[in-house]
Design an enzyme around this catalytic site. Structure first.
Site, short mmCIF file in Angstrom:
data_model
loop_
_atom_site.label_atom_id
_atom_site.label_comp_id
_atom_site.label_asym_id
_atom_site.label_seq_id
_atom_site.Cartn_x
_atom_site.Cartn_y
_atom_site.Cartn_z
N HIS A 78 -51.46 -12.06 -6.02
CA HIS A 78 -50.46 -12.51 -6.98
C HIS A 78 -50.89 -13.77 -7.71
O HIS A 78 -50.13 -14.37 -8.46
CB HIS A 78 -49.14 -12.77 -6.22
CG HIS A 78 -47.94 -12.87 -7.10
ND1 HIS A 78 -47.16 -14.00 -7.19
CD2 HIS A 78 -47.38 -11.97 -7.95
CE1 HIS A 78 -46.18 -13.80 -8.03
NE2 HIS A 78 -46.27 -12.58 -8.51
N ASP A 132 -66.30 -23.29 -16.75
CA ASP A 132 -67.41 -24.21 -16.50
C ASP A 132 -67.19 -25.13 -15.30
O ASP A 132 -67.88 -26.15 -15.18
CB ASP A 132 -67.69 -25.06 -17.75
CG ASP A 132 -68.22 -24.24 -18.92
OD1 ASP A 132 -68.71 -23.12 -18.67
OD2 ASP A 132 -68.11 -24.71 -20.07
N ASP A 177 -37.75 -36.04 -5.99
CA ASP A 177 -37.68 -37.52 -5.91
C ASP A 177 -38.63 -38.26 -6.85
O ASP A 177 -39.14 -39.34 -6.51
CB ASP A 177 -37.95 -37.97 -4.48
CG ASP A 177 -36.82 -37.63 -3.53
OD1 ASP A 177 -35.80 -37.09 -3.99
OD2 ASP A 177 -36.97 -37.88 -2.32
N LYS A 206 -42.21 -20.94 -11.60
CA LYS A 206 -42.16 -21.19 -10.15
C LYS A 206 -42.48 -22.66 -9.94
O LYS A 206 -43.65 -23.04 -9.78
CB LYS A 206 -43.16 -20.30 -9.41
CG LYS A 206 -43.00 -18.79 -9.72
CD LYS A 206 -44.26 -18.27 -10.34
CE LYS A 206 -44.26 -16.82 -10.73
NZ LYS A 206 -43.32 -15.91 -10.29
#
Length: 485
Positions: free
Chosen positions: A227, A234, A410, A405
């Site tokens: 997935h 390079d 914080d 995703k």
């Protein structure tokens, strides 16, 4: 009557063979000492459902992480890899300094993975967050066209449509120039015609499918899939994130607006992407390949963004990405903001998110209201009530399908990658995430989250409890299939 007895005997023989395999499987399940609930579930399936139970067990009950289907040592033992790892070694004193500089007490995150031989902490990096496929893919093409040494790509989905050909054309051109071009594509997720494969082959592009299977249209959810979405140019520039290579991910060429997030990395962390690419290449080719210093060039950026590449799957000793996300949630003090297309959390994530919210941490989750999977949407919804009751706030993204995703915590920690917040990403698929320890990048990720939040509607507990019986039934049914989605 004789025919009936003979047929009955044949059935009995077949059942006896089934239960012979069941006995072997039962001992295997018991000696793994896994979660008792999971173990009991497999025992019931194996005993109650002849044949089907064995199929389910052998498809989903195998712990490939412990069976080591990948021989990672072929890559990790090469001298060039060891040299790269040694150069990045971070001692306790440096970790303390890093904590004082920017981590605000969250150095546990780095320590969690820093002991792993394939997840070193890198400090010399420049990171750019790219919003959506229509911005990501042209940027990748631009970098590919400038390649002078080699190009390495590893993708779950690459199709030979208009968008895919933007990439494939460059690969062919570069290979014809004499540049090394290697491509790994997932056999189930991708779609390349015979004509396209012939074109790649003639041009000199080396390409291999990941774990070919028969009848891929019927097995897309029943196999361990690659997935990951990785591009390396390079050894200096790397890409990782949620954007695959097809029209689906390119707004203006698709049927539904697709909200995604990708990262462009320049610096030492590209070496970690390179290392994981080589481990997969070693697996799909079954050929020895010499890794040289040119694959790990000296960092050319003065930027000091701290970054780790976390990979997980049957080729890793631990569920690295899940453990990193779990730890980040547990040590959060102010907020945890998550964007995920599939919210099908395991028990660990449920506990971590609930505990964080109940302890006063601001936990917000953005997930799509328009989904590309009916079953995944309802399975996800089955977890909402408990989350809402614990104080987690859930938001449905409105403009289209959110495929990003990401998680930001914080103001100091951000993760962007390929892993969804679901069973498959945490336990089954091969995934890869960038773990970024930087206030500037966290601020940028937070701004993207706020933009998406403004385009989302909040799921309110009182209203959610009034949803229809048919929806509740669909949720309960699809939740049973959650580990398979």
């Amino acid at each position: 009557m004789v025919a009936y007895i003979e047929s009955l005997t044949a059935i009995q023989i077949i059942l006896a063979i089934n239960y012979l395999f069941v006995v072997v499987a039962l001992f295997t399940v018991l000696f793994k000492n896994n979660n008792p609930t999971k173990t009991l579930s497999y025992i019931i399936i194996l005993i109650v459902l002849p044949f089907f139970g064995l199929i389910v067990y052998y498809l989903f009950g195998q712990e490939y992480r412990k069976q080591k289907i990948f021989n990672r040592k072929n890559v990790l033992n090469q001298s060039t890899i060891k040299k790269y790892q040694k150069a990045l070694a971070v001692d306790e004193e440096e970790l303390v300094k890093l904590e004082e500089e920017l981590l605000d007490g969250k150095v546990k995150l780095i320590k969690l993975l820093n002991s792993s031989e394939d997840a070193p902490l890198t400090r010399c990096n420049e990171v750019e967050i790219i919003r959506n496929g229509e911005n990501t893919i042209p940027r990748i093409v631009e970098d590919l066209e400038k390649a002078t040494s080699f190009i390495h790509l590893e993708y779950y989905i690459i199709r030979d449509d208009e968008t895919g050909n933007m990439i494939l054309d460059v690969l062919c051109n570069k290979a014809q120039e004499g540049i090394e071009v290697k491509l790994i594509y997932d056999y189930v997720g991708s779609s390349l015609s015979n004509a396209t494969m012939e074109r790649l082959s003639v041009a000199g592009v080396e390409f291999h499918p990941f774990m070919p299977v028969y009848f891929p249209k019927f097995t897309s959810k029943l196999n361990y899939r690659d997935h990951r979405k990785i591009a390396i140019i390079d050894g200096k520039i790397g890409y990782v994130g949620g954007v695959n290579i097809s029209n689906t991910y390119f707004n203006g060429r698709n049927d539904m607006y697709w909200r995604d997030t990708h990262t462009r990395i320049v610096g030492q962390a590209v070496g970690s992407l390179q290392m994981h690419f080589f481990m997969t290449w070693d697996f799909v080719t079954e050929e020895s390949y010499e890794i040289v210093n040119a694959h790990f060039p000296k960092c050319e950026t003065s930027n000091r963004t701290a970054l780790q590449i976390a990979a997980s799957g049957p080729d890793t000793d631990w569920a690295n990405i899940m453990e990193a996300i779990f730890t980040a949630i547990n040590i959060a003090e102010d907020y945890v903001y998550i964007t995920t297309p599939y919210f099908i959390p395991n028990d660990e994530m449920i506990t971590a998110l609930s505990a964080a919210a109940k302890s006063g941490v601001d936990v917000k989750i953005i997930t799509p209201e328009q989904s590309d999977s009916w079953m995944a949407k309802h399975a996800s919804a089955s977890y909402f009530e408990r989350m809402l009751e614990s104080g987690v706030r859930i938001f449905y993204y409105q403009p289209g399908f959110v495929h990003a995703k990401t998680m930001v915590v914080d103001d100091v920690f951000t993760t962007i990658g390929t892993s969804n917040m679901d069973y498959r990403s945490f336990n089954i698929n091969f995934e890869i995430n960038a773990l970024i320890y930087d206030e500037k990048i966290s601020a940028e990720a937070l701004s993207h989250f706020k933009i998406d939040l403004a385009e989302s509607r909040e799921v309110v507990l009182e209203e959610w409890e009034k949803r229809s019986f048919s929806n509740k039934l669909a949720e309960s049914f699809t939740r049973l299939m959650a580990p398979l989605l």
